[in-house]
Write a protein that holds these residues in place. Structure first.
Motif, mmCIF file in Angstrom:
data_model
loop_
_atom_site.group_PDB
_atom_site.id
_atom_site.type_symbol
_atom_site.label_atom_id
_atom_site.label_comp_id
_atom_site.label_asym_id
_atom_site.label_seq_id
_atom_site.Cartn_x
_atom_site.Cartn_y
_atom_site.Cartn_z
ATOM 1 N N GLY A 151 3.639 2.804 2.825
ATOM 2 C CA GLY A 151 5.068 2.960 2.113
ATOM 3 C C GLY A 151 5.333 4.298 2.864
ATOM 4 N N HIS A 152 4.714 5.230 2.708
ATOM 5 C CA HIS A 152 4.936 6.783 3.317
ATOM 6 C C HIS A 152 5.151 6.554 4.758
ATOM 7 C CE1 HIS A 152 4.858 9.599 0.091
ATOM 8 N NE2 HIS A 152 3.724 9.224 -0.437
ATOM 9 N N LEU A 153 4.453 5.713 5.464
ATOM 10 C CA LEU A 153 4.774 5.757 7.030
ATOM 11 C C LEU A 153 5.909 5.166 7.249
ATOM 12 C CD1 LEU A 153 1.068 4.459 8.045
ATOM 13 C CD2 LEU A 153 1.876 6.697 8.076
ATOM 14 N N ASN A 206 0.884 -1.234 0.090
ATOM 15 C CA ASN A 206 0.081 -0.186 -0.114
ATOM 16 C C ASN A 206 0.865 1.186 -0.054
ATOM 17 O OD1 ASN A 206 -1.351 2.253 1.756
ATOM 18 N ND2 ASN A 206 -3.307 0.980 0.942
ATOM 19 N N HIS A 207 0.640 2.029 -0.854
ATOM 20 C CA HIS A 207 1.560 3.450 -1.055
ATOM 21 C C HIS A 207 1.697 4.160 0.288
ATOM 22 C CE1 HIS A 207 3.255 6.726 -3.154
ATOM 23 N NE2 HIS A 207 2.450 7.267 -2.603
ATOM 24 N N LEU A 208 0.302 4.353 0.827
ATOM 25 C CA LEU A 208 0.366 5.122 1.906
ATOM 26 C C LEU A 208 1.185 4.554 3.154
ATOM 27 C CD1 LEU A 208 -3.386 6.182 1.695
ATOM 28 C CD2 LEU A 208 -1.516 7.459 1.118
ATOM 29 N N VAL A 261 0.668 13.886 4.540
ATOM 30 C CA VAL A 261 -0.146 14.931 3.534
ATOM 31 C C VAL A 261 0.710 15.090 2.241
ATOM 32 C CG1 VAL A 261 -1.234 16.537 5.113
ATOM 33 C CG2 VAL A 261 1.384 16.638 5.019
ATOM 34 N N SER A 262 -0.033 14.746 1.309
ATOM 35 C CA SER A 262 0.441 14.782 -0.325
ATOM 36 C C SER A 262 -0.525 15.202 -1.117
ATOM 37 C CB SER A 262 1.123 13.392 -0.492
ATOM 38 O OG SER A 262 -0.204 12.598 -1.008
ATOM 39 N N GLY A 263 -0.268 15.192 -2.393
ATOM 40 C CA GLY A 263 -1.100 15.875 -3.515
ATOM 41 C C GLY A 263 -2.398 14.893 -3.534
ATOM 42 N N THR A 297 8.844 12.893 -0.478
ATOM 43 C CA THR A 297 8.081 12.651 -1.986
ATOM 44 C C THR A 297 7.977 11.250 -2.234
ATOM 45 O OG1 THR A 297 9.964 13.560 -2.858
ATOM 46 C CG2 THR A 297 8.349 15.238 -2.544
ATOM 47 N N ASP A 298 7.422 10.892 -3.341
ATOM 48 C CA ASP A 298 7.257 9.461 -3.655
ATOM 49 C C ASP A 298 8.725 8.854 -4.001
ATOM 50 O OD1 ASP A 298 4.706 9.638 -3.108
ATOM 51 O OD2 ASP A 298 3.779 9.766 -5.272
ATOM 52 N N ASN A 299 8.714 7.711 -3.720
ATOM 53 C CA ASN A 299 10.135 7.005 -3.802
ATOM 54 C C ASN A 299 9.923 5.640 -3.659
ATOM 55 O OD1 ASN A 299 11.448 6.269 -0.780
ATOM 56 N ND2 ASN A 299 10.312 8.172 -0.727
HETATM 57 ZN ZN ZN Z 1 2.776 9.438 -2.191
#
Ligand code: ZN
Ligand code: KG4
Length: 336
Positions: A118-120, A114-116, A139-141, A300-302
């Protein structure tokens, strides 16, 4: 021998690949963005993003492997982690198909991430001293959530936006003001020289919960600037930025009061925002908790964050099956 995981991320306009080891050391992280193709449209054009991923994914993966000193088929790679949602369906499918092809060719398992989530995991890649529990503002786009984490991969969503994401509001207001895309950095920069109180904006989401809303604020900016056409754009930027930060910090304060934690973290592209970074730092000091502000590359996304989350998921849930498809609306709350 330490096992490695290859991460692949293609949920939006970034084509990214990264190699991370079991202790979350980042051996390589390659990011190519198709943002230049989207600028003229003031937002990401899904069709263009998907096509760009197809052209870029192979070279990006090859570079991530060589930057990590690996050969393709390298036996040190124990698995592949790939974002399978949420995101743009056409873009997700490119990364997912590539991940399955590499997994099949190399004889290793793969896992949909899950992309979110991932951010965590991003703060874990940069702070070795991270203590739990942790409150994270993501918080992202595309997303805006307040998440309570009791450990890696263990999270409860306290609240989220009921309409636009914070970054989306920044981008829309910037477009209205005739600024470039993405709008966040431009508004943030302009806000430094403006006066925050110049434009009277309503306080939004004053209820006793953790939900967020930015659509009303965006409309209020449009209405107010229609009436006050001579207001300097820097003042509008500063007023909008202050209103966004005020709402986010008020909700975070409430979260800290009701859910005691050891740390406060920021994640996502809007985590680059200067008002938010300083406000969160002050809030953490006030509550005596650690603050974790990832570097821009990690906000940012990576794919490093996807590899880290995938390492955890492979260990805890095991690999995905070959019939896994992309889930464009996969909610963080539904991650097992
Ligand atoms: Zn993202
Ligand atoms: O996480 P991200 O790179 O992409 C996703 O949306 O997944 O976030 C991009 C968003 C854009 O909306 C951009 O305007 C916003 O982050 N952004 C900022 C700043 N830098 C980027 N927003 C406010 N202030 C900034 N300094």
């Amino acid at each position: 021998m330490m096992g490695l995981v290859l991460g692949i991320e293609t949920s939006c306009d970034e084509t990214a690949a990264s190699v991370v080891d079991e202790e979350f050391h980042v051996l390589s992280s390659v990011i190519e963005s198709s943002i230049d193709q989207h600028r003229a449209f003031g937002g990401v054009v899904p069709e263009l993003a998907g096509r760009a991923h197809v052209a870029t994914i192979g070279p990006v993966v090859r570079r991530a492997l060589s930057d990590a000193g690996l050969d393709p088929h390298d036996p040190k790679i124990l698995g592949i982690a790939v974002t399978s949602g949420p995101g743009l369906i056409g873009s997700l499918l490119v990364g997912l198909s590539a991940a399955k092809a590499y997994a099949l060719a190399w004889g290793v398992p793969f896992v949909g991430v899950n992309h979110l989530e991932g951010h965590l995991f991003a703060p874990l890649l940069e702070s070795s001293d991270l203590e739990w529990p942790l409150t994270t503002l993501l918080v992202s786009g595309g997303h805006s959530l307040i998440v309570l984490q009791s450990g890696p991969g263990e999270h409860v969503v306290l609240g989220e936006t009921i309409d636009d994401a914070a970054g989306e509001a920044y981008d829309k207001v910037a477009r209205w003001l005739g600024l470039g895309y993405p709008g966040g950095p431009e508004i943030d920069h302009l806000a430094q020289t403006g006066t925050a109180g110049s434009l009277k904006l309503p306080r939004s989401m004053t209820g006793d919960d953790y939900d967020l809303s930015f659509s009303g604020l965006k409309t209020a900016v449009v209405r107010a600037t229609e009436k006050q056409r001579d207001l300097p754009v820097a003042d509008v930027a500063a007023s909008f930025q202050a209103a966004v930060a005020e709402q986010l910090l008020r909700k975070l304060r409430r979260a800290l009061e009701h859910h005691p934690v050891k740390g406060l973290a920021l994640a996502g592209g809007v985590a680059a925002n200067s008002a938010l970074r300083s406000g969160v730092t002050e809030l953490a000091q006030e509550f005596g908790v650690e603050v974790h502000l990832p570097t821009m590359a990690m906000c940012t996304d990576n794919a490093a964050m996807i590899a880290a989350a995938g390492t955890y998921r492979l260990r805890h849930d095991g690999p995905s099956t070959w019939d896994l498809s992309a889930s464009p609306n996969w909610q963080l709350a539904d991650v097992s």
